[in-house]
Motif scaffolding. Structure first.
Motif, PDB file in Angstrom:
ATOM      1  N   SER A   4       0.849  -1.184   0.000  1.00 30.67           N
ATOM      2  CA  SER A   4       0.000   0.000   0.000  1.00 30.67           C
ATOM      3  C   SER A   4       0.886   1.234   0.000  1.00 30.67           C
ATOM      4  N   ALA A   5       0.276   2.341  -0.355  1.00 33.06           N
ATOM      5  CA  ALA A   5       1.015   3.599  -0.376  1.00 33.06           C
ATOM      6  C   ALA A   5       0.125   4.684   0.206  1.00 33.06           C
ATOM      7  N   ASN A   6       0.701   5.529   1.033  1.00 28.02           N
ATOM      8  CA  ASN A   6      -0.021   6.660   1.587  1.00 28.02           C
ATOM      9  C   ASN A   6       0.218   7.844   0.656  1.00 28.02           C
ATOM     10  N   LEU A   7      -0.763   8.154  -0.167  1.00 25.94           N
ATOM     11  CA  LEU A   7      -0.614   9.194  -1.177  1.00 25.94           C
ATOM     12  C   LEU A   7      -1.082  10.560  -0.697  1.00 25.94           C
ATOM     13  N   GLY A   8      -1.759  10.593   0.404  1.00 30.83           N
ATOM     14  CA  GLY A   8      -2.372  11.842   0.841  1.00 30.83           C
ATOM     15  C   GLY A   8      -3.741  11.982   0.191  1.00 30.83           C
ATOM     16  N   LYS A   9      -4.580  12.807   0.774  1.00 34.60           N
ATOM     17  CA  LYS A   9      -5.972  12.912   0.328  1.00 34.60           C
ATOM     18  C   LYS A   9      -6.093  13.318  -1.139  1.00 34.60           C
ATOM     19  N   ASP A  12      -4.913  10.466  -3.406  1.00 36.78           N
ATOM     20  CA  ASP A  12      -5.784   9.321  -3.157  1.00 36.78           C
ATOM     21  C   ASP A  12      -7.129   9.522  -3.865  1.00 36.78           C
ATOM     22  N   ASP A  13      -7.694  10.718  -3.721  1.00 37.68           N
ATOM     23  CA  ASP A  13      -8.963  11.031  -4.390  1.00 37.68           C
ATOM     24  C   ASP A  13      -8.799  10.996  -5.909  1.00 37.68           C
ATOM     25  N   ASP A  16      -8.687   7.460  -7.146  1.00 36.85           N
ATOM     26  CA  ASP A  16     -10.058   6.922  -7.121  1.00 36.85           C
ATOM     27  C   ASP A  16     -10.867   7.424  -8.319  1.00 36.85           C
ATOM     28  N   ARG A  27      -6.496   0.607  -8.734  1.00 38.08           N
ATOM     29  CA  ARG A  27      -5.551   1.573  -8.164  1.00 38.08           C
ATOM     30  C   ARG A  27      -4.116   1.166  -8.503  1.00 38.08           C
TER      31      ARG A  27
END
Length: 87
Positions: A4-9, A12-13, A16, A27
């Motif tokens: 997984s990767a934390n892309l920031g809001k 991430d949005d 999506d 994704r």
């Protein structure tokens, strides 16, 4: 490798959105494409760095032409091309 990767809001949005629009199936597809584009960019930057290093080496070795020499070269080249068109 992380699953997984934390892309920031924001990103991430956006990821999506790309999946929901049908542009990408998953994704993972979006992230793979992003990494592929980074790879292409990094390869091109490495090529440019090598070309710059070659140019600097040429200058340091005296393998250069003056602006007047370059201008004369192109004037002669395009005069010859023009002569061929008018013949």
């Amino acid at each position: 490798m992380a699953d997984s990767a934390n892309l920031g809001k924001h990103f991430d949005d956006y990821v999506d959105e790309l999946v929901k629009s049908g542009r990408y199936e998953t994704r993972d597809d979006v992230l793979r494409e992003g990494v592929r584009l980074i790879e292409v960019r990094e390869r091109r930057l490495a090529e440019l760095d090598a070309e710059l290093a070659q140019g600097i080496a040429d200058v340091e070795a005296g393998r250069v032409h003056t602006a007047d020499e370059v201008l004369e070269f192109f004037e002669e080249k395009y005069a010859a091309l023009n002569k061929g068109r008018n013949a």
